[in-house]
Enzyme design. Structure first.
Site, PDB file in Angstrom:
ATOM      1  N   ASP A 498       0.851  -1.188   0.000  1.00  0.00           N
ATOM      2  CA  ASP A 498       0.000   0.000   0.000  1.00  0.00           C
ATOM      3  C   ASP A 498       0.895   1.250   0.000  1.00  0.00           C
ATOM      4  O   ASP A 498       2.123   1.144   0.116  1.00  0.00           O
ATOM      5  CB  ASP A 498      -0.856  -0.045   1.280  1.00  0.00           C
ATOM      6  CG  ASP A 498      -1.983   0.985   1.260  1.00  0.00           C
ATOM      7  OD1 ASP A 498      -2.291   1.539   0.189  1.00  0.00           O
ATOM      8  OD2 ASP A 498      -2.556   1.242   2.349  1.00  0.00           O
ATOM      9  N   GLU A 501       2.755   5.160  -3.855  1.00  0.00           N
ATOM     10  CA  GLU A 501       2.773   6.130  -4.979  1.00  0.00           C
ATOM     11  C   GLU A 501       4.129   6.808  -5.103  1.00  0.00           C
ATOM     12  O   GLU A 501       4.465   7.197  -6.230  1.00  0.00           O
ATOM     13  CB  GLU A 501       1.659   7.149  -4.773  1.00  0.00           C
ATOM     14  CG  GLU A 501       0.264   6.564  -4.917  1.00  0.00           C
ATOM     15  CD  GLU A 501      -0.132   5.606  -3.795  1.00  0.00           C
ATOM     16  OE1 GLU A 501       0.352   5.797  -2.659  1.00  0.00           O
ATOM     17  OE2 GLU A 501      -0.884   4.663  -4.063  1.00  0.00           O
TER      18      GLU A 501
END
Ligand SMILES: *[C@@H]1O[C@H](CO)[C@@H](O)[C@H](O)[C@H]1NC(C)=O
Ligand SMILES: *[C@@H]1O[C@H](CO)[C@@H](O)[C@H](O)[C@H]1NC(C)=O
Ligand SMILES: *[C@@H]1O[C@H](CO)[C@@H](O)[C@H](O)[C@H]1NC(C)=O
Ligand SMILES: *[C@@H]1O[C@H](CO)[C@@H](O)[C@H](O)[C@H]1NC(C)=O
Ligand SMILES: *[C@@H]1O[C@H](CO)[C@@H](O)[C@H](O)[C@H]1NC(C)=O
Ligand SMILES: *[C@@H]1O[C@H](CO)[C@@H](O)[C@H](O)[C@H]1NC(C)=O
Ligand SMILES: CC(=O)N[C@H]1CO[C@H](CO)[C@@H](O)[C@@H]1O
Length: 921
Positions: A498, A501
């Protein structure tokens, strides 16, 4: 000679190669021909299977200066290409004309980015000219030179263009700096051995459809601003992720931004992943695709012409063009370049349950026990960051999650699996000597550095963190050692990556960012927040192969690669995972991600609207070669209702990756949390999924083998039926199973589209004979509509608590006869977890068919795996007349026949590993 005139005055009248109106000096061999024309214009023509391709040498050239108004207003609005895409600037006539562009403040539009641009390119804006062309093995190379400066700093004056026909169906067009290297995406593209021709105007021979035409707006190639536009042959445009939108994109002056970003999915924002690939359905039902292999921040501007503009702020223009002509083939051809997806472990296709906010390992365990108690299928239990000590990776909260190892052991004893979250940010605030991941990472220099050469410090869940540099092979080794150490404490089976980015709660770093050209480029695409380091690390930060500016969008891919690498899993410490397929789900993704992980659609809301958005999201990832995809069932944030969660569990049972996940501080939404009626409906939906797993697994095998889609848009199967082009409230599994979920509250019916042909109700075999129409169907709360397409054979299996049980259960084969009374199906079967089972031949492959009232099962490849499984029941839908006799391998057998034309033959006990035939007369 006359054709010279024609071409130089009107480049659109491209003659057919070989026709006698083309004259000139042939440059190349038989398949590729080129002609130098008047005024330095080069034309290259090539014939290839069904497509004619042309390159026009000279695109745009002229003097710089204010264009005359008459010339400007004569350009139709839909064909105005934005010369001032900068946001937060009021575009005045003065600013616009300083760029040498047309200024016309059209009345209907409100500004340059939201509608018809006021400032746009005149037809003769300065660009590049093609010269010096040489043949290469597969096509040609040429130089492009710029005659006049454009308005972004550092125009690259000399570019190299290469156009190559890599296969019968793939063109590769690359434009790069001719004199010094620029950043390129380190994608392993398969070597090309075949020799074929190419072009810049690409035209289908059969239909005359022009797929690409880049002649109506200038090419830009400045250091930090690259732009190229093309006309599109239709407005049926798909792909271009990750965005929240309808599956079919709007071309009404719609700008899509590509920059990996941590944000709850919202329309028009750049989201977690980046996929610069589109697929277009042409008006004839043919399809083609285009992939821009570039990892920089970029945007795609769509306009109703229809036309598309690529705008990126680094790297090179590296295009792959896939000629289809069938949409399935386009997606296969794309994956031939980026790589086919990994084969998931069989258990990965079971049901997964998770939430943020399980207060302890015992609370997590209680949920598993409740699922077992109600006999609701579940293969994997997950934990979010709660399990960690202070949210630090590779630690366990010994107070609240002390029983985690025992829980995992208990899961394994029940044939179930454990998956936990890991975030890339590594806490940097622990006292030296107390946190191995950081201490050791520092020692080995595995972290991303700031411009001063020290680890860049941002902030994520544990507080201040450093960020592993996954572009560095040493980081992979360090990451693996961390996984090994953790695995010896908590023997996990899969990993959820997770926040990759990568997310940073601080915008840049604890010290802000430099003010250099990488943090403040001359042009910033329409990223959320308005600057590149919004909720991520500084783009100037240093990674081992390049600046983060170039690598940002690759962070999730590189982390997935480090996490999945089968080489890593063969190391000694990961004994339990040794030789098993990795199971990884990643938030951030980039092309070729499917080789390493699946994806979930992010942190969404428990709302009806969000449930509906999950279908276009899922279908887009099918196009991106990441078939293992699903949304958080029942919604992540916000509070779900029993009705919503029931409908969502029904839909989610048909996500290729099926996980119910919830945020903290909201009421529980796992199936046992609901009333007996809702719970039962959820259980039934999952049981249908588990029944169909042999079919789903076979679809994943085809995806792995050749890039077929698993969750499939209707138009992939019915490309000639325009009514299917905008459908994103229904979808297919493979070619044969149509799913029509309820997406609205308070209804007990649903309207679905049925393409022409026969469709059978999955449950009863009742026939729908459609002429290509919308049908209203009953859909009470305990029912999801499923239909089998004519001509399909579905392998199903009695469901169980988990795949370890269901995989051993007897099978039921369902054949749905076509109008001609035929059907076809197949089954891929292996042990469900070995690496390379297919490559090593450790599998069984069966083909089923029905012709002339005979069902046959043919074993095309067999290993020991399939012998454990028996076929118990054959059900045939659409048997027009009641048979008088049924034989199984020539022996008479009892059967039943219902008036809705369903034939059932039971108690077969046939071994799957031996061919058999069943006949009815
Ligand atoms: C290419 O685009 C130009 C400019 O818009 C147009 O005039 C021309 O017809 C197009 N050429 C082809 C072959 O479609
Ligand atoms: C083409 O070949 C000539 C002669 O070898 C060379 O000078 C020129 O640079 C080449 N052009 C390109 C685009 O490679
Ligand atoms: C979990 O439950 C067991 C048995 O009910 C109990 O002994 C143990 O203390 C609990 N552990 C935690 C961390 O709550
Ligand atoms: C970052 O800095 C460390 C020393 O602090 C060094 O070992 C490492 O190589 C640097 N990494 C990069 C990508 O510059
Ligand atoms: C389906 O409808 C078509 C067209 O009306 C008809 O020709 C065909 O016989 C029908 N098929 C069945 C199985 O009812
Ligand atoms: C159906 O099965 C029979 C017997 O195995 C085979 O001869 C035939 O070619 C098959 N047909 C198709 C369409 O696969
Ligand atoms: C958490 C959250 O609010 N997520 C988003 C989910 O999608 C809806 C609809 O697109 C957005 O409005 C939400 O912001």
């Amino acid at each position: 000679m006359k054709s010279y005139q024609k071409l130089t005055t009107d480049s659109t009248q491209v003659p057919e190669a070989g026709e006698d109106n083309v004259d000139g000096r042939p440059l190349c061999h038989q398949k590729l021909s080129a002609w130098w024309l008047g005024g330095g214009l080069l034309m290259v023509a090539a014939l290839l299977s069904g497509v004619t391709v042309w390159v026009l040498g000279q695109i745009w050239w002229s003097q710089h200066g204010t264009p005359p108004l008459a010339k400007c207003v004569s350009i139709p609005e839909d064909l105005r290409f934005d010369c001032y895409p900068e946001r937060n600037t009021v575009v005045t006539q003065e600013l616009c004309e300083a760029r040498g562009c047309c200024f016309v403040d059209s009345e209907q539009s409100s500004g340059s980015t939201n509608g018809v641009p006021w400032c746009f390119y005149p037809p003769d804006f300065p660009s590049y000219t093609l010269g010096s062309v040489n043949e290469t093995e597969l096509g040609l190379v040429g130089f492009l030179t710029r005659k006049a400066k454009a308005y972004y700093p550092k125009d690259i004056e000399k570019l190299q263009l290469s156009v190559e026909f890599e296969t019968d169906t793939r063109l590769h067009v690359k434009i790069t700096d001719a004199t010094s290297p620029r950043n390129e995406v380190p994608l392993e593209v398969p070597p090309v051995t075949k020799k074929e021709p190419f072009g810049l105007i690409v035209k289908r021979k059969t239909s005359g459809t022009v797929l690409l035409n880049t002649t109506m707006a200038p090419l830009f190639f400045a250091d930090q601003f690259l732009q190229i536009s093309t006309l599109l042959p239709s407005s049926y445009l798909y792909g271009l992720g990750e965005h929240r939108s309808n599956f079919l994109h709007s071309l009404e002056w719609n700008t899509l931004t590509f920059w990996a970003r941590d944000v709850p999915p919202t329309e028009s924002f750049n989201l977690y992943g980046v996929h610069p690939f589109y697929l277009v359905m042409e008006k004839t039902g043919a399809a083609h695709g285009v992939f821009l292999l570039n990892s920089n921040a970029m945007e795609v501007a769509l306009q109703p012409a229809p036309a598309l503009t690529w705008r990126t702020i680094g790297g090179v223009l590296d295009f792959y063009i896939f000629l289809g002509p069938d949409p399935n083939l386009v997606v296969q051809q794309y994956q031939q370049v980026i790589g086919f997806p990994a084969m998931p472990p069989y258990w990965g296709l079971g049901f997964h349950l998770c939430r943020w906010g399980y207060g302890s390992s015992n609370e997590t365990w209680e949920t598993v026990k409740a699922m077992r108690n109600f006999q609701i299928p579940q293969d994997a239990q997950w934990n979010d960051i709660d399990y960690m000590e202070g949210y630090r990776d590779f630690t366990v909260d010994s107070q609240k999650f002390g029983a985690l190892p025992q829980m995992v052991e208990d899961l394994h004893k029940h044939g179930q699996y454990y998956v936990m979250i890991l975030d890339p940010g590594i806490s940097s605030t622990q006292p030296p000597g107390s946190y191995w991941p950081y201490d050791e990472g520092l020692k080995r220099g595995v972290f991303i550095n700031n411009t001063q050469g020290e680890p860049l410090i941002g902030k994520v869940w544990p507080g201040l963190t450093a960020y592993p540099d996954f572009s560095n092979p040493d980081t992979h080794q360090w990451w693996l050692e961390n996984l090994n150490r953790f695995h010896s404490i908590v023997p996990f089976d899969g990993i959820w990556i997770d926040m990759n980015e990568p997310s940073d709660f601080m915008d840049g770093s604890s010290e802000g960012c430099s003010q250099g050209k990488l943090d403040n480029p001359p042009y910033v695409p329409a990223v959320l927040g308005g600057f590149l380091s919004a909720k991520t690390i500084c783009t100037s930060s240093r990674q081992s192969t390049s600046a983060h500016y170039n690598l940002h969008n690759l962070y999730g891919l590189m982390e997935a690669k480090a996490t999945a690498s089968p080489k890593a899993i063969k190391s000694d410490a990961l004994i339990k995972l040794r030789e098993k397929r990795p199971f990884i789900i990643s938030r951030s993704t980039f092309p070729s991600q499917g080789k390493y992980s699946g994806h979930w659609l992010g942190d969404n809301r428990s709302s009806w609207k969000d449930m509906a958005w999950s279908i276009p999201g899922m279908l887009s990832f099918s196009l991106f070669g990441i078939p293992l995809v699903g949304a958080d069932i029942c919604g992540f944030s916000g509070s779900t209702s029993e009705e919503l969660c029931t409908r969502w569990m029904q839909l989610g049972a048909f996500y290729p990756f099926s996980r119910n996940h919830n945020t903290q501080d909201e009421k529980a939404q796992d199936p046992p949390a609901f009333s007996p009626a809702a719970r039962t409906t959820m259980k039934e939906a999952l049981e249908i999924r588990y029944s169909l797993l042999p079919y789903l697994y076979s679809l994943f095998h085809r995806a792995h083998l050749q890039g077929d889609t698993v969750a499939r848009p209707l138009f992939f199967e019915f490309p000639k039926d325009v009514a299917t082009y905008s459908i994103d409230k229904q979808f297919l599994w493979g070619r044969g199973l149509l799913v029509t979920p309820v997406l609205d509250p308070g209804v007990d019916w649903v309207v679905g589209y049925f393409p022409r042909g026969l469709w059978y109700d999955y449950y009863t075999g009742s026939l729908v004979n459609s002429s290509g129409e919308n049908l209203k169907m009953a859909a009470p709360l305990d029912h999801i509509n499923l239909h089998i397409r004519e001509g399909t054979i579905l392998p199903t299996q009695k469901p169980g608590c988990c795949t370890v049980i269901s995989r051993g259960n007897p099978m039921r084969l369902i054949a749905a006869l076509s109008q001609n009374a035929n059907a076809w199906g197949d089954l891929y079967w292996d042990d469900g977890e070995s690496l390379d089972a297919f490559a090593k031949g450790d599998y069984s492959y069966l083909v089923f068919n029905v012709t002339q009232n005979t069902f046959t099962s043919a074993v095309l490849h067999s290993n020991v795996e399939a012998t454990h499984v028996t076929v118990d029941v054959l059900t045939v839908y659409g048997v027009g007349e009641e048979p008088k006799i049924v034989t199984v391998n020539g022996k008479e057998w009892p059967f039943s026949y219902l008036t809705n034309q369903v034939l059932t033959v039971s108690d077969l006990q046939l071994s799957l590993s031996q061919g058999f035939s069943i006949q009815w007369k």
